[in-house]
Design a protein around this motif. Structure first.
Motif, PDB file in Angstrom:
ATOM      1  N   LYS A  79       2.536  93.614  89.266  1.00 41.37           N
ATOM      2  CA  LYS A  79       3.200  94.450  88.265  1.00 41.37           C
ATOM      3  C   LYS A  79       3.915  95.648  88.884  1.00 41.37           C
ATOM      4  N   ARG A 109       6.184  79.964  91.985  1.00 39.29           N
ATOM      5  CA  ARG A 109       7.364  79.613  91.205  1.00 39.29           C
ATOM      6  C   ARG A 109       8.133  78.518  91.923  1.00 39.29           C
ATOM      7  N   GLN A 117      17.247  83.129  91.096  1.00 34.78           N
ATOM      8  CA  GLN A 117      17.067  84.522  90.723  1.00 34.78           C
ATOM      9  C   GLN A 117      17.444  85.454  91.882  1.00 34.78           C
ATOM     10  N   TRP A 121      20.450  88.456  91.964  1.00 33.28           N
ATOM     11  CA  TRP A 121      20.289  89.838  92.385  1.00 33.28           C
ATOM     12  C   TRP A 121      21.195  90.178  93.566  1.00 33.28           C
ATOM     13  N   LEU A 152      12.214  93.531  93.288  1.00 35.18           N
ATOM     14  CA  LEU A 152      12.647  93.320  91.909  1.00 35.18           C
ATOM     15  C   LEU A 152      12.500  91.882  91.430  1.00 35.18           C
ATOM     16  N   VAL A 153      12.545  90.912  92.345  1.00 31.18           N
ATOM     17  CA  VAL A 153      12.481  89.513  91.905  1.00 31.18           C
ATOM     18  C   VAL A 153      11.124  89.164  91.305  1.00 31.18           C
ATOM     19  N   ASN A 154      10.132  90.003  91.518  1.00 32.58           N
ATOM     20  CA  ASN A 154       8.824  89.772  90.915  1.00 32.58           C
ATOM     21  C   ASN A 154       8.706  90.406  89.529  1.00 32.58           C
ATOM     22  N   SER A 155       9.833  90.932  89.029  1.00 31.16           N
ATOM     23  CA  SER A 155       9.887  91.540  87.689  1.00 31.16           C
ATOM     24  C   SER A 155       8.782  92.571  87.481  1.00 31.16           C
ATOM     25  N   ARG A 157       6.635  95.923  86.483  1.00 31.49           N
ATOM     26  CA  ARG A 157       6.629  96.899  85.390  1.00 31.49           C
ATOM     27  C   ARG A 157       6.986  98.285  85.925  1.00 31.49           C
ATOM     28  N   ASP A 186      19.333 100.163  83.699  1.00 26.09           N
ATOM     29  CA  ASP A 186      18.683  98.965  83.147  1.00 26.09           C
ATOM     30  C   ASP A 186      17.353  99.289  82.459  1.00 26.09           C
ATOM     31  N   MET A 188      14.621 100.464  84.198  1.00 26.58           N
ATOM     32  CA  MET A 188      13.500 100.283  85.119  1.00 26.58           C
ATOM     33  C   MET A 188      12.697 101.575  85.238  1.00 26.58           C
TER      34      MET A 188
END
Length: 246
Positions: A79, A109, A117, A121, A152-155, A157, A186, A188
């Motif tokens: 996260k 994944r 993805q 990016w 960022l590719v791990n999305s 939080r 965005d 973030m």
């Protein structure tokens, strides 16, 4: 509240690095941590990402006490993205392989999905043509942007940025700061330790001045950087101005 640090304490031997530090971060908020070297900025980021174990206090993420010994740190780190000043890219792997390693090996994944993805990016930050390049073929600014994309590719939080421009030549700083500014647009949530006071003024919602392991003063950038309350903050900023960095 996305992140809450309460009475966080960390010592290394006799050195007290974090001394009952309190800090909160709202979702979509950008906090700039400023302060002299040794004030605790980097240690705080490492504690939030559970790379460094705190001695006392609590750190809450999304309402969960992530400093509870029963918590799996690997699950928490999914996260949280952490980007260091030294890039930490694997030199024997291409840009694309660096970015897709964690999504495919840790998060299981599909490779095609992770690659798609990653390329999205890279295209967004103007580095799609560098996907097959190795880190030593990139400038410092390009390597740092790749390191940020890798986080960022791990999305995440929450994105933690530890002096991400300090190792860059002055002419390369701008491209990294532009990327961070776009991430703010965005929504973030970010906590960034920085010596770039002008950038902190532009991008941060709140500036927190750390001194001797505590948040001594915090507030909107215009107030903390332009009209600080604490004498120690004024002293620190006077030295920054004298060095031409504000």
């Amino acid at each position: 509240m996305l992140l809450t640090c309460t009475e966080v304490r960390k010592t290394f031997g006799d050195a007290v690095v974090l001394d009952g530090l309190d800090l909160t971060v709202d979702e979509h908020e950008v906090i700039a941590l400023i302060g002299a070297s040794g004030s605790g900025k980097s240690t705080l980021l490492r504690c939030v990402n559970l790379l460094t174990e705190i001695d006392d206090g609590t750190i809450m993420l999304d309402g969960e006490d992530i400093t509870d010994p029963r918590v799996n740190p690997d699950v928490v780190r999914r996260k949280i993205g952490l980007v260091f000043q030294s890039y930490n890219l694997f030199p024997h792997m291409t840009v694309l392989d660096n970015i897709t390693l964690a999504p495919t090996k840790v998060r299981q994944r599909p490779a095609a999905e992770a690659k798609a993805q990653a390329m999205e990016w890279l295209d967004r930050v103007g580095l799609a043509d560098k996907a097959g390049s190795y880190p030593d073929r990139l400038s410092g600014g390009q390597q740092q942007r790749v390191a940020i994309v890798r986080a960022l590719v791990n999305s995440p939080r929450l994105l933690l940025l530890d002096e991400v421009t300090s190792a860059l030549d002055p002419e390369l700083v701008g491209e990294v700061l532009t990327m961070i500014r776009d991430l703010k647009g965005d929504g973030m949530t970010m906590v960034l330790a920085t010596h770039e006071m002008g950038f902190a003024r532009q991008v941060a919602d709140r500036v927190a001045f750390l001194d001797k392991g505590r948040v001594l003063e915090q507030g909107p950038p215009a107030q903390v950087l332009g009209d600080p309350v604490e004498a120690r903050t004024r002293q620190f900023l006077a030295r920054i101005i004298e060095a031409g960095r504000l």
